[in-house]
Design an enzyme around this catalytic site. Structure first.
Site, PDB file in Angstrom:
ATOM      1  N   ASN A  25       0.709  -0.952  -0.203  1.00 58.58           N
ATOM      2  CA  ASN A  25       0.052   0.092  -0.038  1.00 58.58           C
ATOM      3  C   ASN A  25       0.619   1.201   0.035  1.00 58.58           C
ATOM      4  O   ASN A  25       0.593   2.291   0.080  1.00 58.58           O
ATOM      5  CB  ASN A  25      -1.038  -0.094   1.559  1.00 58.58           C
ATOM      6  CG  ASN A  25      -0.394   0.061   2.406  1.00 58.58           C
ATOM      7  OD1 ASN A  25       1.072  -0.963   2.675  1.00 58.58           O
ATOM      8  ND2 ASN A  25      -0.643  -0.114   3.943  1.00 58.58           N
ATOM      9  N   ASP A  27       3.411   2.139   2.526  1.00 58.74           N
ATOM     10  CA  ASP A  27       3.126   3.845   2.965  1.00 58.74           C
ATOM     11  C   ASP A  27       5.074   2.656   4.115  1.00 58.74           C
ATOM     12  O   ASP A  27       5.713   3.492   4.855  1.00 58.74           O
ATOM     13  CB  ASP A  27       2.222   3.114   4.407  1.00 58.74           C
ATOM     14  CG  ASP A  27       2.560   1.480   5.110  1.00 58.74           C
ATOM     15  OD1 ASP A  27       3.192   0.871   4.371  1.00 58.74           O
ATOM     16  OD2 ASP A  27       2.431   1.170   5.957  1.00 58.74           O
ATOM     17  N   ASP A 100       4.517 -16.711  14.392  1.00 61.65           N
ATOM     18  CA  ASP A 100       5.763 -16.568  15.927  1.00 61.65           C
ATOM     19  C   ASP A 100       5.443 -16.376  17.203  1.00 61.65           C
ATOM     20  O   ASP A 100       4.643 -15.561  17.240  1.00 61.65           O
ATOM     21  CB  ASP A 100       6.917 -15.310  15.512  1.00 61.65           C
ATOM     22  CG  ASP A 100       7.806 -15.755  15.760  1.00 61.65           C
ATOM     23  OD1 ASP A 100       8.286 -15.812  16.896  1.00 61.65           O
ATOM     24  OD2 ASP A 100       8.709 -15.110  15.095  1.00 61.65           O
ATOM     25  N   ASP A 202       9.864 -17.700  20.337  1.00 58.17           N
ATOM     26  CA  ASP A 202      10.642 -17.112  20.814  1.00 58.17           C
ATOM     27  C   ASP A 202      11.772 -17.363  22.190  1.00 58.17           C
ATOM     28  O   ASP A 202      11.239 -17.399  23.226  1.00 58.17           O
ATOM     29  CB  ASP A 202      10.807 -15.676  20.552  1.00 58.17           C
ATOM     30  CG  ASP A 202      11.387 -13.936  20.223  1.00 58.17           C
ATOM     31  OD1 ASP A 202      12.016 -14.918  19.598  1.00 58.17           O
ATOM     32  OD2 ASP A 202      11.072 -13.564  21.834  1.00 58.17           O
ATOM     33  N   GLU A 259      13.085 -21.208  20.348  1.00 61.65           N
ATOM     34  CA  GLU A 259      14.223 -20.712  19.548  1.00 61.65           C
ATOM     35  C   GLU A 259      15.655 -21.269  21.196  1.00 61.65           C
ATOM     36  O   GLU A 259      15.057 -20.772  22.146  1.00 61.65           O
ATOM     37  CB  GLU A 259      14.636 -19.089  20.382  1.00 61.65           C
ATOM     38  CG  GLU A 259      15.703 -18.826  19.749  1.00 61.65           C
ATOM     39  CD  GLU A 259      15.250 -17.524  19.284  1.00 61.65           C
ATOM     40  OE1 GLU A 259      16.073 -15.941  18.592  1.00 61.65           O
ATOM     41  OE2 GLU A 259      14.681 -16.641  19.933  1.00 61.65           O
ATOM     42  N   HIS A 332      16.556 -13.017  10.845  1.00 58.76           N
ATOM     43  CA  HIS A 332      16.535 -11.722  11.139  1.00 58.76           C
ATOM     44  C   HIS A 332      17.685 -11.216  11.773  1.00 58.76           C
ATOM     45  O   HIS A 332      17.204 -10.139  12.341  1.00 58.76           O
ATOM     46  CB  HIS A 332      15.196 -11.304  11.168  1.00 58.76           C
ATOM     47  CG  HIS A 332      14.391 -11.897  12.549  1.00 58.76           C
ATOM     48  ND1 HIS A 332      13.758 -13.177  12.448  1.00 58.76           N
ATOM     49  CD2 HIS A 332      14.527 -11.183  14.136  1.00 58.76           C
ATOM     50  CE1 HIS A 332      14.412 -13.828  14.005  1.00 58.76           C
ATOM     51  NE2 HIS A 332      13.578 -12.641  14.752  1.00 58.76           N
ATOM     52  N   ASP A 333      18.145 -11.748  12.755  1.00 60.34           N
ATOM     53  CA  ASP A 333      18.945 -11.587  14.396  1.00 60.34           C
ATOM     54  C   ASP A 333      20.577 -11.512  13.430  1.00 60.34           C
ATOM     55  O   ASP A 333      21.061 -11.023  14.582  1.00 60.34           O
ATOM     56  CB  ASP A 333      19.022 -12.322  14.858  1.00 60.34           C
ATOM     57  CG  ASP A 333      17.581 -12.249  15.476  1.00 60.34           C
ATOM     58  OD1 ASP A 333      17.301 -11.404  15.782  1.00 60.34           O
ATOM     59  OD2 ASP A 333      16.788 -12.922  16.405  1.00 60.34           O
TER      60      ASP A 333
END
Ligand code: NOJ
Length: 561
Positions: A25, A27, A100, A202, A259, A332-333
Site C-alpha cells: 500500500n 507506506d 512466531d 521466541d 529458539e 533476522h538476527d
C-alpha cells in the site's frame, strides 16, 4: 531407516520478516497483502512452510517482538481479515503457516502490564516480575539486558523494579504464575483453532528464572552481569513446556521449533528428544556465534572452518536417532551468510552462496531459508549510523562508543559485520526503485546492490542462486537418503574443505565444499565410490569430485551405492 517419518521433517521452511518482504500500500512497510502477492513465488521456489516473524499488534520497539495484543494484527501489516485470507491462500497452495510465539515477554503497552504496574495489589501484578530495590535504591541484581544496560527498570508508580531481559518496553512475563500460563495457552489454542500449523517459539529457553536471582559474571566489556546461567534452561523450563504440550501442542498436528538461547546439543535432547513431549525441534546458535571478540558478538572476525565443522557435526551426531535438527545460516538476527561465511565480492558471491546452500542443506534436519538468502543477498554495510533502525544497534553504540570502550570507526566495523539490520533491508524483487519492495519510502534503506541482485534477474537465469535453491529443494524432497540418512564428518582437521558422508540403506552420498577463494587439492579416498553420479554441483561442468583439485568455492554432491 531408523527414523519415523513426519511432515515437518520432510519440509523446507521459508522465514518471512514481514516488515521487509513486500509492501502493498505504499507506506514503506511490508504487509500481509504484500505477502499474499508473493505466494506463487514461494510455491515455485518449492518451500513447504512459511514462518512469519511476529505480525501481532505492537508499538514496534523491537519490530513486533514486543506484543501489545496477541489476538490482533499490527495495523501497519493489515487486518485480521487479511490474515485469514493469507492463511487460506497458503493452504490452497498446499503450504503451511507457522507463527512466531513471543511469550517470554510482552510489550509494556500490553493491557496486562498496564494493569500490573498500576498498583502493588492489582490482580495482574504477578503476571510480571517485580522486585524491591536493593540497597540505596539500586537494581535487584546486576543482570544485563540483552540489548545492553541493566535488565531492571525502576517504576516510580509503585516503587519497585521490573525485569526486562530485552528492552525496557519488553517486560518479562512471570511463568511461575499458573493463571498467566493458562492465559497464554488459551491464546495459543485460539490460533490453533484458526488453523495455523505451528509455532516458532521466541527465546523459549528463557521462560523459567532462577528464583534466587543471583548476580551474573561481567564479561565482554559489559559493565552488567551475564544472567543467562540463571534464566537460560532455568529450573522449571521442562515442567512448563511439558504442560504447554499437554494443554496445547498435543492437540494439533503442528510443527514446533524453539529458539534455544544457551542451548547445547545435550540440552536440545531434553527440549526436543523424540520422547520429551515438549517440542519438535530447537534452533541453536553455536555455529553463528563462533569466534567472539573481546566484546562478544560485536566483532569482525571470521569463523575457523574446523570449529564450524565441529559444531555442526556435533549437532548431527548427538541428535542422531534421538531428535531432529533445524538447519539455518540466516535469520533476522544475524548478518547475511554469504557475507559472513562465503564471499560477497562480485566474482565469488554466487558460487559461495550456492556452496553454503549445499553444505548445510545436504545435512540431516529441516532447512530454514531466510528471505533473500535464495538470491544471495548480502550485508548492507551502511556507513551512516542513522541508516540503521535496530534498537540493539542504537543501544550498543550508545553504551560502547558513548562509554569510551571503542571508537566510532571500530564500532561501525562491528555493526557492518554482525548487526541485525544487515538481514532486514528490503527484499530485492527487481531493479525498479527500492527494488520493487515499495512505491513509497522504505522504513529502512534498501541495499543499493538491488540493481544487480534481485529476484527478477535470477528467475530468468539458469545458473542463478535462485535456480540453484530450487534444484536443491527439489532434490531433497525426492530423496530419503538426504532427508533421513546418517551423517559422518570426514577430514575434520582440514582448514579449507568441509566434507561429509551420508548413508541410508546402502545408498551413500558425499558432500565436498571448498570454503576458500583458492584451489584446494583433494584426495579421493578408498571406499568413497568411484562409480556413481553427481547429484548437484555449483560449477557448470558437473565433474566428478575425484579430480584432484577443487576450484574456489566449489561444491559437489556425489552419490553411489
Ligand atoms: C529473539 C528474536 O529473534 C529477536 O529478534 C528479538 O529481539 C528477541 N528474541 C526478543 O524477542
Amino acid at each position: 531407516m531408523n527414523e519415523k517419518r513426519a511432515w515437518w521433517k520432510e519440509s523446507v521452511v521459508y522465514q518471512i520478516y514481514p516488515r521487509s518482504f513486500q509492501d502493498s500500500n505504499g507506506d514503506g512497510i511490508g504487509d500481509l497483502n504484500g505477502i499474499r502477492q508473493r505466494l506463487d513465488y514461494l510455491k515455485e521456489l518449492g518451500v513447504d512452510v512459511i514462518w512469519l516473524s511476529p505480525v501481532y499488534q505492537s508499538p514496534n520497539d523491537d519490530n513486533g517482538y514486543d506484543i501489545s495484543d496477541y489476538q490482533a494484527i499490527m495495523g501497519e501489516f493489515g487486518t485480521m481479515e487479511d490474515f485469514d485470507g493469507l492463511l487460506a491462500e497458503i493452504h490452497e497452495r498446499g503450504m503451511r503457516l507457522v507463527m512466531d510465539l513471543v511469550v517470554n515477554h510482552t510489550s509494556d503497552e500490553h493491557p496486562w502490564f498496564v494493569e500490573s504496574r498500576s498498583s502493588r495489589d492489582n490482580p495482574y501484578r504477578d503476571y510480571y516480575i517485580w522486585r524491591e530495590p536493593a540497597e540505596q535504591n539500586a537494581a535487584p541484581n546486576n543482570w544485563a539486558s540483552r540489548f545492553r544496560g541493566s535488565a531492571w527498570e525502576y517504576d516510580p508508580a509503585t516503587g519497585m523494579y521490573y525485569l526486562h531481559i530485552y528492552s525496557r518496553k519488553q517486560p518479562d512475563l512471570n511463568w511461575e504464575n499458573p493463571k498467566m500460563r493458562e492465559d497464554i495457552y488459551r491464546m495459543m489454542r485460539w490460533w490453533g483453532d484458526k488453523g495455523i500449523d505451528g509455532f516458532r517459539m521466541d527465546v523459549i529457553s528463557m521462560l523459567s528464572k532462577d528464583q534466587r536471582y543471583p548476580d551474573g559474571v561481567c564479561r565482554d566489556g559489559n559493565p552488567y552481569g551475564d544472567g543467562l546461567p540463571y534464566y537460560g534452561n532455568g529450573p522449571r523450563i521442562h515442567e512448563f513446556l511439558k504442560e504447554m504440550n499437554r494443554e496445547v501442542l498435543s492437540r494439533y498436528d503442528w510443527m514446533t521449533v524453539g529458539e534455544g538461547v544457551g542451548v547445547g546439543a545435550k540440552e536440545a535432547l531434553q527440549y526436543a528428544g523424540y520422547d520429551s513431549d515438549e517440542l519438535n525441534m530447537m534452533f541453536h546458535f553455536e555455529h553463528v556465534e563462533l569466534n567472539p571478540g573481546p566484546y562478544g558478538k560485536w566483532n569482525d572476525n571470521r569463523a575457523d572452518l574446523r570449529e564450524l565443522k565441529a559444531v555442526l557435526s556435533r549437532w548431527q551426531t548427538e541428535l542422531e536417532g534421538k531428535a531432529w535438527n533445524s538447519l539455518f545460516w540466516d535469520n533476522h538476527d544475524y548478518p547475511r551468510s554469504v557475507s559472513r561465511f562465503g564471499n560477497d565480492s562480485p566474482r565469488y558471491r554466487e558460487l559461495s552462496a550456492k556452496m553454503l546452500a549445499v553444505c548445510l542443506y545436504m545435512m540431516k534436519g529441516t532447512p530454514y531459508i531466510y528471505q533473500g538468502q535464495e538470491i544471495g543477498m548480502t550485508n548492507c554495510g551502511f556507513r551512516d549510523l542513522k541508516d540503521y533502525r535496530d534498537i540493539e544497534i542504537a543501544r550498543v553504540y550508545e553504551e560502547m562508543v558513548g562509554g569510551g570502550l571503542v571508537s566510532h570507526d571500530e564500532m561501525m566495523r562491528y555493526i557492518n559485520h554482525t548487526g541485525r539490520d544487515n538481514a532486514r533491508t528490503p527484499m530485492q524483487w527487481d531493479d525498479t526503485p527500492h527494488g520493487g519492495f515499495t512505491t513509497g519510502t522504505p522504513w529502512i534503506r534498501e541495499n543499493p546492490n538491488y540493481v544487480d541482485i534481485n529476484v527478477k534477474e535470477q528467475m530468468g537465469r539458469k545458473d542463478s542462486v535462485y535456480t540453484f535453491y530450487r534444484e536443491l529443494i527439489a532434490l531433497r524432497r525426492e530423496s530419503d537418503l538426504i532427508q533421513y540418512g546418517t551423517y559422518h564428518l570426514l577430514l575434520p582437521e582440514d582448514e579449507n574443505l568441509f566434507v561429509y558422508r551420508r548413508e541410508l540403506d546402502g545408498e551413500k552420498l558425499l558432500t565436498v565444499c571448498n570454503f576458500t577463494d583458492r584451489e584446494q587439492t583433494f584426495t579421493w579416498q578408498e571406499g568413497w565410490g568411484t562409480e556413481g553420479q553427481v547429484l548437484i554441483a555449483n560449477y557448470a561442468d558437473n565433474r566428478k569430485p575425484t579430480h584432484g583439485t577443487l576450484r574456489p568455492y566449489e561444491a559437489i554432491v556425489w552419490k553411489w551405492t
